[in-house]
Design a protein around this motif. Structure first.
Motif, short mmCIF file in Angstrom:
data_model
loop_
_atom_site.label_atom_id
_atom_site.label_comp_id
_atom_site.label_asym_id
_atom_site.label_seq_id
_atom_site.Cartn_x
_atom_site.Cartn_y
_atom_site.Cartn_z
N THR A 1 12.94 -2.64 -9.01
CA THR A 1 12.30 -2.78 -10.31
C THR A 1 12.77 -4.07 -10.94
OG1 THR A 1 12.29 -0.37 -10.60
CG2 THR A 1 11.98 -1.72 -12.57
N VAL A 2 11.84 -4.83 -11.51
CA VAL A 2 12.17 -6.08 -12.20
C VAL A 2 11.93 -5.88 -13.69
CG1 VAL A 2 11.67 -8.53 -12.46
CG2 VAL A 2 11.59 -7.48 -10.18
N LEU A 3 12.95 -6.18 -14.50
CA LEU A 3 12.87 -6.03 -15.95
C LEU A 3 13.02 -7.40 -16.61
CD1 LEU A 3 15.25 -2.95 -16.39
CD2 LEU A 3 12.75 -2.92 -16.20
N ASP A 4 12.46 -7.53 -17.81
CA ASP A 4 12.53 -8.80 -18.53
C ASP A 4 13.55 -8.80 -19.66
OD1 ASP A 4 11.31 -7.19 -20.39
OD2 ASP A 4 9.51 -8.43 -20.62
N CYS A 5 14.38 -7.77 -19.74
CA CYS A 5 15.30 -7.63 -20.87
C CYS A 5 16.47 -8.61 -20.78
CB CYS A 5 15.85 -6.20 -20.93
SG CYS A 5 16.60 -5.64 -19.38
N PRO A 6 17.01 -9.04 -21.93
CA PRO A 6 18.20 -9.88 -21.93
C PRO A 6 19.44 -9.06 -21.60
CG PRO A 6 17.60 -9.35 -24.18
CD PRO A 6 16.50 -8.79 -23.30
N ALA A 7 20.49 -9.74 -21.21
CA ALA A 7 21.73 -9.05 -20.83
C ALA A 7 22.35 -8.31 -22.01
CB ALA A 7 22.72 -10.06 -20.28
N GLU A 8 22.06 -8.77 -23.23
CA GLU A 8 22.64 -8.13 -24.41
C GLU A 8 21.90 -6.87 -24.83
OE1 GLU A 8 23.42 -12.55 -24.49
OE2 GLU A 8 21.66 -11.28 -24.17
N ALA A 9 20.78 -6.54 -24.19
CA ALA A 9 20.00 -5.35 -24.55
C ALA A 9 19.34 -4.82 -23.28
CB ALA A 9 18.96 -5.68 -25.62
N LEU A 10 20.12 -4.24 -22.39
CA LEU A 10 19.63 -3.78 -21.09
C LEU A 10 18.73 -2.56 -21.25
CD1 LEU A 10 22.98 -4.09 -19.12
CD2 LEU A 10 21.01 -5.65 -19.01
N ALA A 11 17.56 -2.61 -20.62
CA ALA A 11 16.59 -1.52 -20.71
C ALA A 11 16.90 -0.45 -19.66
CB ALA A 11 15.18 -2.07 -20.53
N CYS A 12 18.11 0.08 -19.73
CA CYS A 12 18.57 1.14 -18.81
C CYS A 12 19.22 2.23 -19.64
CB CYS A 12 19.58 0.60 -17.81
SG CYS A 12 18.97 -0.72 -16.74
N GLU A 13 19.12 3.47 -19.15
CA GLU A 13 19.72 4.58 -19.86
C GLU A 13 21.24 4.55 -19.74
OE1 GLU A 13 17.99 8.13 -18.33
OE2 GLU A 13 15.98 7.69 -19.12
N ASP A 14 21.90 5.21 -20.68
CA ASP A 14 23.35 5.32 -20.65
C ASP A 14 23.81 5.95 -19.34
OD1 ASP A 14 23.07 4.42 -23.21
OD2 ASP A 14 23.94 6.18 -24.18
N GLU A 15 24.87 5.40 -18.76
CA GLU A 15 25.55 5.97 -17.58
C GLU A 15 24.56 6.31 -16.46
OE1 GLU A 15 28.08 9.17 -18.86
OE2 GLU A 15 29.29 7.85 -20.14
N SER A 16 23.65 5.36 -16.19
CA SER A 16 22.62 5.58 -15.17
C SER A 16 22.77 4.69 -13.94
CB SER A 16 21.23 5.34 -15.79
OG SER A 16 21.11 4.00 -16.23
N ILE A 17 23.80 3.82 -13.93
CA ILE A 17 23.95 2.81 -12.89
C ILE A 17 25.27 3.01 -12.15
CG2 ILE A 17 24.12 0.34 -12.45
CD1 ILE A 17 21.35 1.15 -13.38
N ASP A 18 25.22 2.88 -10.83
CA ASP A 18 26.44 3.01 -10.01
C ASP A 18 27.21 1.70 -9.90
OD1 ASP A 18 26.13 5.84 -8.97
OD2 ASP A 18 24.24 4.99 -8.29
N TRP A 19 26.47 0.60 -9.75
CA TRP A 19 27.07 -0.72 -9.60
C TRP A 19 26.30 -1.72 -10.44
CZ3 TRP A 19 31.14 -1.61 -6.01
CH2 TRP A 19 31.41 -0.56 -5.14
N VAL A 20 27.01 -2.65 -11.07
CA VAL A 20 26.40 -3.79 -11.75
C VAL A 20 26.90 -5.06 -11.08
CG1 VAL A 20 26.25 -5.12 -13.89
CG2 VAL A 20 26.14 -2.62 -13.97
#
Length: 222
Positions: free
Chosen positions: A84-103
Protein backbone atom coordinates in the motif's frame (compact mmCIF):
# COMPACT_ATOMS: atom_id res chain seq x y z
CA UNK A 1 12.30 22.07 -7.05
CA UNK A 2 10.44 18.92 -5.97
CA UNK A 3 10.27 17.67 -9.57
CA UNK A 4 13.98 18.34 -10.10
CA UNK A 5 14.94 16.49 -6.91
CA UNK A 6 12.74 13.52 -7.84
CA UNK A 7 14.23 13.39 -11.33
CA UNK A 8 17.86 13.64 -10.17
CA UNK A 9 17.72 11.73 -6.89
CA UNK A 10 18.50 8.23 -8.14
CA UNK A 11 21.40 9.45 -10.29
CA UNK A 12 22.76 11.61 -7.47
CA UNK A 13 22.68 8.68 -5.02
CA UNK A 14 23.95 5.98 -7.39
CA UNK A 15 27.51 6.10 -6.07
CA UNK A 16 26.65 5.71 -2.35
CA UNK A 17 23.92 3.18 -3.15
CA UNK A 18 26.31 0.87 -4.98
CA UNK A 19 29.19 1.49 -2.57
CA UNK A 20 27.34 0.70 0.66
CA UNK A 21 23.67 1.67 1.01
CA UNK A 22 22.21 -1.31 -0.84
CA UNK A 23 24.13 -3.76 1.34
CA UNK A 24 23.28 -1.87 4.52
CA UNK A 25 19.57 -1.76 3.69
CA UNK A 26 19.46 -5.42 2.66
CA UNK A 27 21.03 -6.48 5.96
CA UNK A 28 18.63 -4.39 8.03
CA UNK A 29 15.55 -5.52 6.08
CA UNK A 30 16.46 -9.21 6.29
CA UNK A 31 14.94 -9.16 9.78
CA UNK A 32 11.44 -7.98 8.93
CA UNK A 33 8.18 -9.92 8.89
CA UNK A 34 4.49 -9.21 9.33
CA UNK A 35 3.35 -5.64 8.66
CA UNK A 36 6.16 -3.25 7.75
CA UNK A 37 5.93 0.52 7.40
CA UNK A 38 8.61 2.30 5.37
CA UNK A 39 8.49 6.05 5.89
CA UNK A 40 9.63 8.26 3.03
CA UNK A 41 10.06 5.41 0.55
CA UNK A 42 11.16 7.87 -2.15
CA UNK A 43 11.44 6.30 -5.60
CA UNK A 44 11.41 2.75 -4.22
CA UNK A 45 15.13 2.01 -3.84
CA UNK A 46 14.42 -0.44 -1.02
CA UNK A 47 11.71 -2.44 -2.77
CA UNK A 48 14.01 -5.16 -4.23
CA UNK A 49 15.72 -5.59 -0.86
CA UNK A 50 12.79 -6.82 1.21
CA UNK A 51 12.94 -10.54 2.03
CA UNK A 52 10.55 -12.93 0.33
CA UNK A 53 8.77 -14.17 3.45
CA UNK A 54 5.16 -15.41 3.71
CA UNK A 55 2.63 -12.87 4.91
CA UNK A 56 4.84 -9.83 4.46
CA UNK A 57 2.74 -6.67 4.06
CA UNK A 58 4.36 -3.37 3.12
CA UNK A 59 2.95 0.09 3.79
CA UNK A 60 4.99 2.78 2.05
CA UNK A 61 4.61 6.49 2.69
CA UNK A 62 5.85 9.24 0.38
CA UNK A 63 4.37 12.74 0.71
CA UNK A 64 6.27 14.24 -2.24
CA UNK A 65 4.01 13.94 -5.28
CA UNK A 66 6.81 13.56 -7.82
CA UNK A 67 8.68 10.96 -5.78
CA UNK A 68 5.40 9.13 -5.16
CA UNK A 69 4.63 8.84 -8.87
CA UNK A 70 7.96 7.06 -9.38
CA UNK A 71 7.33 4.89 -6.33
CA UNK A 72 3.89 3.86 -7.58
CA UNK A 73 5.35 2.90 -10.96
CA UNK A 74 7.97 0.76 -9.22
CA UNK A 75 5.31 -0.94 -7.10
CA UNK A 76 3.14 -1.61 -10.16
CA UNK A 77 5.99 -3.55 -11.76
CA UNK A 78 6.16 -6.03 -8.87
CA UNK A 79 4.15 -9.26 -9.30
CA UNK A 80 1.65 -10.27 -6.63
CA UNK A 81 2.85 -7.70 -4.12
CA UNK A 82 0.97 -6.84 -0.94
CA UNK A 83 1.90 -3.16 -0.89
CA UNK A 84 0.00 0.00 0.00
CA UNK A 85 1.30 3.47 -0.90
CA UNK A 86 0.20 6.42 1.26
CA UNK A 87 0.75 10.14 0.75
CA UNK A 88 0.82 11.13 4.43
CA UNK A 89 3.72 13.06 5.99
CA UNK A 90 5.89 11.41 8.61
CA UNK A 91 4.44 13.69 11.28
CA UNK A 92 0.88 12.40 10.69
CA UNK A 93 1.01 8.72 9.70
CA UNK A 94 -2.26 7.33 8.32
CA UNK A 95 -1.95 4.09 10.31
CA UNK A 96 -3.87 2.84 13.32
CA UNK A 97 -2.33 2.75 16.78
CA UNK A 98 -0.10 -0.28 17.46
CA UNK A 99 -0.76 -1.77 14.01
CA UNK A 100 2.81 -2.11 12.70
CA UNK A 101 5.45 -4.75 13.46
CA UNK A 102 8.45 -2.97 11.94
CA UNK A 103 9.15 0.62 10.86
CA UNK A 104 11.99 1.39 8.45
CA UNK A 105 13.51 4.83 7.87
CA UNK A 106 16.38 5.36 5.46
CA UNK A 107 17.81 8.84 4.84
CA UNK A 108 14.50 10.23 6.04
CA UNK A 109 15.05 11.66 9.52
CA UNK A 110 17.31 14.32 8.03
CA UNK A 111 14.48 15.74 5.91
CA UNK A 112 11.32 15.60 8.03
CA UNK A 113 9.99 18.94 9.23
CA UNK A 114 9.65 17.84 12.87
CA UNK A 115 11.75 14.88 13.96
CA UNK A 116 10.41 14.55 17.53
CA UNK A 117 6.83 14.45 16.22
CA UNK A 118 7.84 11.90 13.58
CA UNK A 119 9.37 9.64 16.24
CA UNK A 120 6.27 10.04 18.41
CA UNK A 121 4.16 8.90 15.44
CA UNK A 122 6.44 5.90 14.89
CA UNK A 123 6.03 5.05 18.58
CA UNK A 124 2.24 5.35 18.24
CA UNK A 125 1.86 3.01 15.26
CA UNK A 126 4.35 0.36 16.43
CA UNK A 127 3.09 -2.59 18.41
CA UNK A 128 4.66 -3.05 21.85
CA UNK A 129 7.77 -5.10 21.16
CA UNK A 130 7.93 -3.70 17.61
CA UNK A 131 11.13 -2.40 16.09
CA UNK A 132 12.41 0.68 14.33
CA UNK A 133 15.11 0.06 11.73
CA UNK A 134 17.13 3.18 10.92
CA UNK A 135 19.80 4.15 8.39
CA UNK A 136 20.51 7.86 8.55
CA UNK A 137 23.24 10.36 7.85
CA UNK A 138 23.81 12.44 10.95
CA UNK A 139 25.76 15.22 12.59
CA UNK A 140 29.49 14.67 12.94
CA UNK A 141 30.99 14.61 16.41
CA UNK A 142 30.89 17.97 18.15
CA UNK A 143 34.12 19.93 18.03
CA UNK A 144 35.30 18.37 14.78
CA UNK A 145 36.05 20.33 11.65
CA UNK A 146 33.36 18.41 9.75
CA UNK A 147 30.72 19.34 12.35
CA UNK A 148 31.69 23.02 12.19
CA UNK A 149 31.22 22.98 8.42
CA UNK A 150 27.92 21.11 8.75
CA UNK A 151 26.64 23.84 11.06
CA UNK A 152 27.88 26.61 8.75
CA UNK A 153 26.30 25.39 5.53
CA UNK A 154 23.19 23.68 6.90
CA UNK A 155 20.98 26.74 6.40
CA UNK A 156 21.76 26.85 2.67
CA UNK A 157 21.85 23.07 2.16
CA UNK A 158 18.34 22.66 3.56
CA UNK A 159 16.97 24.99 0.92
CA UNK A 160 18.56 23.30 -2.06
CA UNK A 161 18.23 19.68 -0.87
CA UNK A 162 14.59 19.23 0.09
CA UNK A 163 14.93 20.21 3.78
CA UNK A 164 17.85 17.81 4.30
CA UNK A 165 19.68 18.69 7.53
CA UNK A 166 23.39 17.94 7.73
CA UNK A 167 23.65 18.30 11.51
CA UNK A 168 20.75 16.40 13.06
CA UNK A 169 21.61 14.37 16.16
CA UNK A 170 19.23 11.56 15.26
CA UNK A 171 20.53 8.93 17.67
CA UNK A 172 19.89 11.19 20.65
CA UNK A 173 16.39 11.95 19.35
CA UNK A 174 15.57 8.23 18.97
CA UNK A 175 16.63 7.59 22.56
CA UNK A 176 14.75 10.64 23.81
CA UNK A 177 11.56 9.36 22.15
CA UNK A 178 11.64 6.31 24.42
CA UNK A 179 13.16 3.68 22.15
CA UNK A 180 15.81 1.25 23.37
CA UNK A 181 18.62 0.93 20.84
CA UNK A 182 19.47 -2.75 20.51
CA UNK A 183 22.26 -2.35 17.96
CA UNK A 184 23.95 0.56 16.25
CA UNK A 185 26.79 0.92 13.73
CA UNK A 186 28.52 4.20 12.97
CA UNK A 187 30.20 4.30 9.60
CA UNK A 188 31.12 6.65 6.77
CA UNK A 189 28.82 6.64 3.75
CA UNK A 190 31.24 5.92 0.94
CA UNK A 191 31.12 8.07 -2.22
CA UNK A 192 28.79 10.56 -0.55
CA UNK A 193 29.31 14.29 -0.22
CA UNK A 194 31.86 14.70 2.61
CA UNK A 195 29.52 16.61 4.93
CA UNK A 196 26.87 13.87 4.62
CA UNK A 197 29.16 10.90 5.23
CA UNK A 198 28.67 10.25 8.97
CA UNK A 199 25.91 7.64 9.33
CA UNK A 200 24.22 5.49 11.92
CA UNK A 201 22.27 2.31 11.25
CA UNK A 202 20.68 -0.19 13.54
CA UNK A 203 17.66 -1.46 15.42
CA UNK A 204 15.60 0.24 18.15
CA UNK A 205 12.91 -1.42 20.25
CA UNK A 206 9.59 -0.12 21.52
CA UNK A 207 9.47 -1.98 24.85
CA UNK A 208 6.52 -4.29 25.50
CA UNK A 209 5.98 -2.61 28.86
CA UNK A 210 6.25 0.85 27.40
CA UNK A 211 4.25 2.62 30.08
CA UNK A 212 3.01 6.09 29.23
CA UNK A 213 3.58 7.84 25.94
CA UNK A 214 7.06 9.38 25.70
CA UNK A 215 7.29 13.01 26.63
CA UNK A 216 6.57 15.22 23.65
CA UNK A 217 9.27 17.63 22.56
CA UNK A 218 8.17 21.06 21.47
CA UNK A 219 11.10 22.02 19.28
CA UNK A 220 12.39 20.15 16.23
CA UNK A 221 15.85 18.65 16.18
CA UNK A 222 18.36 20.88 14.46
Amino acid sequence: MSRIIAFCYDSFMRGPEQACLIDWRRTLLSQVSGRVLEIGAGTGASLPLYPNVPGLELVLTEPDVDMRRRLERAVAELPDSNITVLDCPAEALACEDESIDWVFVSLVCCTVVDLPTTLAEIWRVLKPGGHLLFLEHVAAEKGTRRRRWQDRVNFIWRRIAGNCHLNRETEAQIRRAGFQIESITRESMRKAMPLARPTIRGVALKPRQAGSKPEETQASSR
